[in-house]
Motif scaffolding. Sequence first.
Motif, PDB file in Angstrom:
ATOM      1  N   LYS A  11       0.846  -1.206   0.000  1.00  0.00           N
ATOM      2  CA  LYS A  11       0.000   0.000   0.000  1.00  0.00           C
ATOM      3  C   LYS A  11       0.882   1.259   0.000  1.00  0.00           C
ATOM      4  O   LYS A  11       1.983   1.231  -0.534  1.00  0.00           O
ATOM      5  N   HIS A  95      -8.556  -3.496  -6.173  1.00  0.00           N
ATOM      6  CA  HIS A  95      -8.459  -3.601  -4.715  1.00  0.00           C
ATOM      7  C   HIS A  95      -9.623  -2.821  -4.093  1.00  0.00           C
ATOM      8  O   HIS A  95     -10.042  -1.784  -4.623  1.00  0.00           O
ATOM      9  N   GLU A 167     -11.102 -11.073  -1.337  1.00  0.00           N
ATOM     10  CA  GLU A 167     -10.804 -10.271  -0.155  1.00  0.00           C
ATOM     11  C   GLU A 167     -12.098  -9.686   0.411  1.00  0.00           C
ATOM     12  O   GLU A 167     -12.577  -8.639  -0.074  1.00  0.00           O
ATOM     13  N   ILE A 172     -10.315  -6.667   5.598  1.00  0.00           N
ATOM     14  CA  ILE A 172      -9.072  -5.994   5.167  1.00  0.00           C
ATOM     15  C   ILE A 172      -8.652  -4.938   6.174  1.00  0.00           C
ATOM     16  O   ILE A 172      -9.386  -3.977   6.434  1.00  0.00           O
ATOM     17  N   GLY A 173      -7.490  -5.160   6.751  1.00  0.00           N
ATOM     18  CA  GLY A 173      -6.915  -4.174   7.672  1.00  0.00           C
ATOM     19  C   GLY A 173      -7.671  -4.047   8.981  1.00  0.00           C
ATOM     20  O   GLY A 173      -7.449  -3.102   9.739  1.00  0.00           O
ATOM     21  N   GLY A 211      -7.152 -10.630   3.607  1.00  0.00           N
ATOM     22  CA  GLY A 211      -7.959 -10.024   4.673  1.00  0.00           C
ATOM     23  C   GLY A 211      -7.411 -10.435   6.022  1.00  0.00           C
ATOM     24  O   GLY A 211      -7.758 -11.491   6.529  1.00  0.00           O
ATOM     25  N   SER A 212      -6.486  -9.602   6.541  1.00  0.00           N
ATOM     26  CA  SER A 212      -5.898  -9.859   7.859  1.00  0.00           C
ATOM     27  C   SER A 212      -5.248 -11.233   7.972  1.00  0.00           C
ATOM     28  O   SER A 212      -5.272 -11.850   9.036  1.00  0.00           O
ATOM     29  N   LEU A 231      -3.077 -12.661  -0.440  1.00  0.00           N
ATOM     30  CA  LEU A 231      -2.711 -11.271  -0.729  1.00  0.00           C
ATOM     31  C   LEU A 231      -2.640 -10.601   0.645  1.00  0.00           C
ATOM     32  O   LEU A 231      -3.642 -10.561   1.380  1.00  0.00           O
ATOM     33  N   GLY A 233      -1.623  -7.565   3.307  1.00  0.00           N
ATOM     34  CA  GLY A 233      -1.365  -6.140   3.503  1.00  0.00           C
ATOM     35  C   GLY A 233      -0.405  -5.919   4.665  1.00  0.00           C
ATOM     36  O   GLY A 233       0.805  -6.052   4.527  1.00  0.00           O
ATOM     37  N   GLY A 234      -0.951  -5.632   5.825  1.00  0.00           N
ATOM     38  CA  GLY A 234      -0.148  -5.249   6.995  1.00  0.00           C
ATOM     39  C   GLY A 234       1.018  -6.190   7.277  1.00  0.00           C
ATOM     40  O   GLY A 234       2.144  -5.740   7.535  1.00  0.00           O
TER      41      GLY A 234
HETATM   42  C1  PEP Z   1      -4.996  -6.037   1.430  1.00  0.00           C
HETATM   43  O1  PEP Z   1      -4.822  -4.834   1.486  1.00  0.00           O
HETATM   44  O2  PEP Z   1      -5.091  -6.591   0.326  1.00  0.00           O
HETATM   45  C2  PEP Z   1      -5.047  -6.798   2.678  1.00  0.00           C
HETATM   46  C3  PEP Z   1      -5.411  -8.043   2.632  1.00  0.00           C
HETATM   47  O3  PEP Z   1      -4.712  -6.100   3.821  1.00  0.00           O
HETATM   48  P1  PEP Z   1      -4.523  -6.737   5.277  1.00  0.00           P
HETATM   49  O4  PEP Z   1      -3.716  -8.003   5.139  1.00  0.00           O
HETATM   50  O5  PEP Z   1      -3.807  -5.696   6.067  1.00  0.00           O
HETATM   51  O6  PEP Z   1      -5.897  -7.034   5.800  1.00  0.00           O
END
Ligand code: PEP
Length: 250
Positions: A11, A95, A167, A172-173, A211-212, A231, A233-234
Amino acid sequence: MRQPIVAGNWKMNGTLESVRELVAGLKAGVGEVNAAEVVVCAPSIYLSEVSSLVEGSAIKLGSQDVSNAASGAYTGEISGAMLNDFGTQYAIVGHSERRHGRGESDELVAEKFKAAQDAGLIPILCIGELLEEREEGVTEQVCARQMDAVINAYGVESLKNSVVAYEPVWAIGTGKTASPEQAQEVHAFVRAHVAKQDAGVAAGLRIQYGGSMNAGNAAELLAQEDIDGGLIGGASLKADDFLTICRAGG
Ligand code: PEP
């Protein structure tokens, strides 16, 4: 046999210094990842730097978005060909932070999917429902609609050279991960939906969960039959955590 694919979506995070540190950490450990394909989707401004840094390693490069246009008067946009120039192999499209945060329609996302492929990139097509859509019981309809925007415009065959990322937006997040059963159910639905048009394409289609996902819950999610990677993110911003997830993917 579908090769698992784990992609980090950084991101709008990092500095030149932290990006160099993160890639150094990833390069040091990526040799212990056996089966999964490993991708990092860096902010556009860092793609050139990351491209040089990952050269000769197993780490592949992705962008977080791509323009639907090939070239021209589109201030601020980045084309697939430009991304290709810097060794980018994957491009995230659709996204939720762009669909819901920047108002991108299913049609625009489908155009970006096609633009990525036209430029020789592999699109990672993100789909997924909002919390209220899950509560209304329309998760499958939403995912089918988002998939159909691509299938109806460019044919089911276009999915051959792509990755789908399921997702759920509410995950997500937020730290709220879908349970392995919830995620598997939607992944199986998406595959069956594609199979209605082409069983071969469906069988070969890699569907990531996002998703997390983190170092603690990845193994259970990735063990599900229709989950072919993640996929992230954090958790992709910490080399150790991301590598743990990559190893859980195979
Ligand atoms: C994302 O942004 O695609 C994602 C899955 O984020 P996170 O892992 O932080 O939930």
